[in-house]
Design a protein around this motif. Structure first.
Motif, PDB file in Angstrom:
ATOM      1  N   GLN A 123      40.819   5.227  50.406  1.00  0.00           N
ATOM      2  CA  GLN A 123      39.923   5.819  51.463  1.00  0.00           C
ATOM      3  C   GLN A 123      38.554   5.992  50.365  1.00  0.00           C
ATOM      4  N   THR A 124      37.603   4.950  50.625  1.00  0.00           N
ATOM      5  CA  THR A 124      36.294   5.088  49.735  1.00  0.00           C
ATOM      6  C   THR A 124      35.384   5.872  50.261  1.00  0.00           C
ATOM      7  N   ILE A 125      35.322   6.383  51.499  1.00  0.00           N
ATOM      8  CA  ILE A 125      33.985   7.123  52.002  1.00  0.00           C
ATOM      9  C   ILE A 125      34.293   8.592  51.336  1.00  0.00           C
ATOM     10  N   MET A 126      33.289   8.981  50.695  1.00  0.00           N
ATOM     11  CA  MET A 126      33.128  10.217  50.085  1.00  0.00           C
ATOM     12  C   MET A 126      32.331  11.295  50.826  1.00  0.00           C
ATOM     13  N   LYS A 127      33.216  12.084  51.651  1.00  0.00           N
ATOM     14  CA  LYS A 127      32.385  13.049  52.350  1.00  0.00           C
ATOM     15  C   LYS A 127      32.302  14.369  51.626  1.00  0.00           C
TER      16      LYS A 127
ATOM     17  N   ALA B 268      26.080   8.058  42.348  1.00  0.00           N
ATOM     18  CA  ALA B 268      25.963   9.728  42.091  1.00  0.00           C
ATOM     19  C   ALA B 268      27.307  10.395  42.725  1.00  0.00           C
ATOM     20  N   LYS B 269      27.583   9.701  43.913  1.00  0.00           N
ATOM     21  CA  LYS B 269      28.812  10.396  44.499  1.00  0.00           C
ATOM     22  C   LYS B 269      29.987  10.326  43.749  1.00  0.00           C
ATOM     23  N   LEU B 270      30.203   8.721  43.264  1.00  0.00           N
ATOM     24  CA  LEU B 270      31.557   8.768  42.501  1.00  0.00           C
ATOM     25  C   LEU B 270      31.493   9.253  41.156  1.00  0.00           C
TER      26      LEU B 270
ATOM     27  N   SER C  27      33.566  -0.907  45.997  1.00  0.00           N
ATOM     28  CA  SER C  27      32.991  -1.813  47.145  1.00  0.00           C
ATOM     29  C   SER C  27      31.832  -0.648  47.903  1.00  0.00           C
ATOM     30  N   PRO C  28      30.768  -0.847  47.988  1.00  0.00           N
ATOM     31  CA  PRO C  28      29.706  -0.140  48.525  1.00  0.00           C
ATOM     32  C   PRO C  28      29.731  -0.455  50.126  1.00  0.00           C
ATOM     33  N   ILE C  29      30.303  -1.860  50.372  1.00  0.00           N
ATOM     34  CA  ILE C  29      30.187  -2.244  51.896  1.00  0.00           C
ATOM     35  C   ILE C  29      31.740  -2.152  52.501  1.00  0.00           C
TER      36      ILE C  29
ATOM     37  N   ALA D   5      26.767  -1.261  54.956  1.00  0.00           N
ATOM     38  CA  ALA D   5      26.318  -0.316  54.102  1.00  0.00           C
ATOM     39  C   ALA D   5      26.382   1.221  54.674  1.00  0.00           C
ATOM     40  N   LEU D   6      26.959   2.318  53.919  1.00  0.00           N
ATOM     41  CA  LEU D   6      26.955   3.325  54.678  1.00  0.00           C
ATOM     42  C   LEU D   6      25.489   3.883  54.741  1.00  0.00           C
ATOM     43  N   LYS D   7      24.787   3.497  53.544  1.00  0.00           N
ATOM     44  CA  LYS D   7      23.231   4.132  53.633  1.00  0.00           C
ATOM     45  C   LYS D   7      22.524   2.637  53.009  1.00  0.00           C
TER      46      LYS D   7
ATOM     47  N   PRO E 173      30.125   2.276  43.547  1.00  0.00           N
ATOM     48  CA  PRO E 173      29.556   1.703  44.792  1.00  0.00           C
ATOM     49  C   PRO E 173      28.241   1.829  45.300  1.00  0.00           C
ATOM     50  N   SER E 174      27.401   1.047  44.414  1.00  0.00           N
ATOM     51  CA  SER E 174      25.863   1.139  44.782  1.00  0.00           C
ATOM     52  C   SER E 174      25.407  -0.258  45.073  1.00  0.00           C
ATOM     53  N   ASN E 175      24.267  -0.339  45.435  1.00  0.00           N
ATOM     54  CA  ASN E 175      23.700  -1.653  45.941  1.00  0.00           C
ATOM     55  C   ASN E 175      24.092  -2.841  44.787  1.00  0.00           C
ATOM     56  N   PRO E 176      24.751  -3.907  45.014  1.00  0.00           N
ATOM     57  CA  PRO E 176      24.962  -4.907  43.999  1.00  0.00           C
ATOM     58  C   PRO E 176      23.493  -5.484  43.561  1.00  0.00           C
TER      59      PRO E 176
ATOM     60  N   VAL F  20      20.119  -4.490  43.649  1.00  0.00           N
ATOM     61  CA  VAL F  20      19.159  -3.701  43.359  1.00  0.00           C
ATOM     62  C   VAL F  20      19.415  -2.360  42.500  1.00  0.00           C
ATOM     63  N   SER F  21      20.771  -2.345  42.225  1.00  0.00           N
ATOM     64  CA  SER F  21      21.264  -1.031  41.731  1.00  0.00           C
ATOM     65  C   SER F  21      21.940  -1.564  40.441  1.00  0.00           C
ATOM     66  N   ILE F  22      22.963  -2.484  40.631  1.00  0.00           N
ATOM     67  CA  ILE F  22      23.981  -2.875  39.596  1.00  0.00           C
ATOM     68  C   ILE F  22      23.427  -4.163  38.991  1.00  0.00           C
TER      69      ILE F  22
ATOM     70  N   GLY G 103      21.410   5.222  42.661  1.00  0.00           N
ATOM     71  CA  GLY G 103      21.426   6.232  42.898  1.00  0.00           C
ATOM     72  C   GLY G 103      22.468   7.242  43.839  1.00  0.00           C
ATOM     73  N   VAL G 104      22.219   7.106  45.054  1.00  0.00           N
ATOM     74  CA  VAL G 104      23.117   7.974  46.113  1.00  0.00           C
ATOM     75  C   VAL G 104      24.558   7.795  45.997  1.00  0.00           C
ATOM     76  N   GLY G 105      25.010   6.282  46.285  1.00  0.00           N
ATOM     77  CA  GLY G 105      26.388   5.795  46.145  1.00  0.00           C
ATOM     78  C   GLY G 105      26.966   6.169  44.651  1.00  0.00           C
TER      79      GLY G 105
HETATM   80  P1  GDP Z   1      20.510   4.178  45.957  1.00  0.00           P
HETATM   81  O1  GDP Z   1      20.029   3.700  44.572  1.00  0.00           O
HETATM   82  O2  GDP Z   1      19.962   5.502  46.179  1.00  0.00           O
HETATM   83  O3  GDP Z   1      20.052   3.252  47.014  1.00  0.00           O
HETATM   84  O4  GDP Z   1      22.067   4.330  45.720  1.00  0.00           O
HETATM   85  P2  GDP Z   1      23.176   3.168  45.346  1.00  0.00           P
HETATM   86  O5  GDP Z   1      22.501   1.804  45.134  1.00  0.00           O
HETATM   87  O6  GDP Z   1      23.868   3.927  44.254  1.00  0.00           O
HETATM   88  O7  GDP Z   1      24.042   3.362  46.356  1.00  0.00           O
HETATM   89  C1  GDP Z   1      23.861   2.573  47.756  1.00  0.00           C
HETATM   90  C2  GDP Z   1      24.978   2.186  48.407  1.00  0.00           C
HETATM   91  O8  GDP Z   1      25.957   3.248  48.241  1.00  0.00           O
HETATM   92  C3  GDP Z   1      24.941   1.649  49.593  1.00  0.00           C
HETATM   93  O9  GDP Z   1      25.241   0.226  49.717  1.00  0.00           O
HETATM   94  C4  GDP Z   1      26.129   2.368  50.288  1.00  0.00           C
HETATM   95  O10 GDP Z   1      26.766   1.695  51.153  1.00  0.00           O
HETATM   96  C5  GDP Z   1      27.106   3.119  49.279  1.00  0.00           C
HETATM   97  N1  GDP Z   1      27.650   4.381  49.555  1.00  0.00           N
HETATM   98  C6  GDP Z   1      27.026   5.373  49.904  1.00  0.00           C
HETATM   99  N2  GDP Z   1      27.938   6.386  50.086  1.00  0.00           N
HETATM  100  C7  GDP Z   1      29.344   5.816  49.799  1.00  0.00           C
HETATM  101  C8  GDP Z   1      30.378   6.165  49.979  1.00  0.00           C
HETATM  102  O11 GDP Z   1      30.831   7.650  50.120  1.00  0.00           O
HETATM  103  N3  GDP Z   1      31.638   5.209  49.646  1.00  0.00           N
HETATM  104  C9  GDP Z   1      31.159   4.220  49.613  1.00  0.00           C
HETATM  105  N4  GDP Z   1      32.253   3.080  49.073  1.00  0.00           N
HETATM  106  N5  GDP Z   1      30.000   3.453  49.208  1.00  0.00           N
HETATM  107  C10 GDP Z   1      28.903   4.544  49.395  1.00  0.00           C
END
Ligand code: GDP
Ligand code: CA
Length: 324
Positions: free
Chosen positions: A297-301, A24-26, A234-236, A241-243, A205-208, A210-212, A20-22
């Motif tokens: 720089q992988t933090i996507m603001k 979606a950003k990429l 890497s999401p880490i 984790a950022l979230k 960069p999703s949760n390895p 439960v997402s990938i 989801g969230v991670g």
């Molecule tokens: P969920 O299904 O909504 O939980 O989302 P994902 O599994 O796609 O993403 C969750 C992961 O995204 C978390 O482990 C975060 O650390 C990572 N994440 C969120 N924002 C960013 C970002 O801007 N950069 C990177 N590298 N990781 C991010």
């Protein structure tokens, strides 16, 4: 040093595995970077569940709302400019209110269920959503059958994923994760085709865990990926984790969370790996291997960050494609 992004890379067929969230950003960055029609997103449906009789697909919705420019910039899920009248009334009458759906979001959930009831598949409904909102990229549910993720807690109880994730706020300690309802499920035909036709596959960069992993556990997916150039992001970052619970899950499953741990998690499948600049010092311990690892720089603001990271990941993939 990340190689330079070239105009011709915009025509590469890129397929992304995402939550989801991670994810979606990429995907937003890739959608803006690649030429229209070149991006396919295969999205986790392990989080899907039924709520008030409606099929809720949280990761599909996060990705679609983000690509449509409609997502809530604060949460990263749900809709921007949302109202909450239905949720407030549910609360007032003592109905379940633990899963927050805004009014606009709920309208889409109702319509999805109507179309599913009429016989459309989740893939078809998602395609319809993307067409409605003018999304040029393809969003593909990983499969059309139910494929629920379940969490076994340290006290032996099995929880549905949303029960763990939302109702219990990821507090229970994870002992075991069961994917795709414990059955061997095939990817949807469209998802399988998107993998086979890809020039480059990216793990967002999703949760390895439960997402990938739910996508990787589908029948035949690893075999197809063995023939592809695969780059993960890497999401880490700095052991966190950022979230969400990704780092907590690594720890509870007995692994120190780090960029290196993410790379190890995917090691059989990777050709390239992108981790954060903040982990550069740490990476000196694990850099030497046949996986080309680059920091960025992988933090996507904002959108600029998303596009810059997208260009870096595609450039790395393109370089590996040439070398292969
Ligand atoms: P969920 O299904 O909504 O939980 O989302 P994902 O599994 O796609 O993403 C969750 C992961 O995204 C978390 O482990 C975060 O650390 C990572 N994440 C969120 N924002 C960013 C970002 O801007 N950069 C990177 N590298 N990781 C991010
Ligand atoms: Ca999710």
């Amino acid at each position: 040093m990340t190689p330079r992004f070239e105009e011709s890379f915009k025509d590469l067929k890129v397929t992304v595995l995402a939550g989801g969230v991670g994810g979606a950003k990429l995907l937003v960055g890739l959608d803006k970077t690649l030429n229209p029609g070149k991006l396919n997103a295969i999205v986790n449906t392990g989080d899907d569940f039924f709520h008030f009789g409606l099929h809720i697909a949280p990761d599909i919705d996060s990705v679609c709302y983000a690509l449509a420019g409609l997502s809530d910039p604060v949460h990263g899920w749900g809709r921007k400019d949302e109202s909450w009248q239905v949720l407030e009334e549910l609360r007032r009458i003592g109905a379940p209110d633990w899963f927050a759906l805004g009014d606009k979001d709920l309208a889409w959930q109702l319509e999805r269920q109507r179309l599913l009831n009429a016989g459309m598949s989740l893939t078809e409904v998602t395609e319809h959503f993307c067409a409605t909102f003018g999304i040029p990229s393809r969003v593909l549910p990983m499969c059309d059958e139910p494929a629920p993720t379940r969490i076994r807690t340290q006290n032996g109880e099995w929880l549905g994923f949303q029960d763990y994730f939302v109702r219990q706020k990821c507090k229970p300690e994870v002992a075991e994760i069961s994917l795709t309802g414990g059955k061997k499920i095939a990817p949807s035909q469209a998802a399988e085709r998107a993998l086979r036709e890809a020039d480059l596959v990216i793990f967002a960069p999703s949760n390895p865990w439960v997402s990938i992993d739910p996508i990787l556990s589908l029948k035949g997916v690893r075999e197809i990926l063995n023939e592809k150039v695969v780059v993960a992001v890497s999401p880490i970052i700095q052991n966190s984790a950022l979230k969400g619970p990704a780092a907590k899950m690594f720890r509870e499953l007995g692994i120190m969370p780090s960029s290196e741990a993410v790379r190890e998690h995917y090691i059989d499948l990777l050709d390239g790996f992108v981790f954060d600049d903040l982990d550069q010092e740490d990476s000196k311990k694990w850099q030497a291997s046949d996986i080309i690892s680059e920091s960025f720089q992988t933090i996507m603001k904002d959108e600029k960050d998303k596009v810059a990271l997208s260009e870096a990941v595609i450039s790395l993939g393109a370089r590996i494609l040439v070398e292969k």
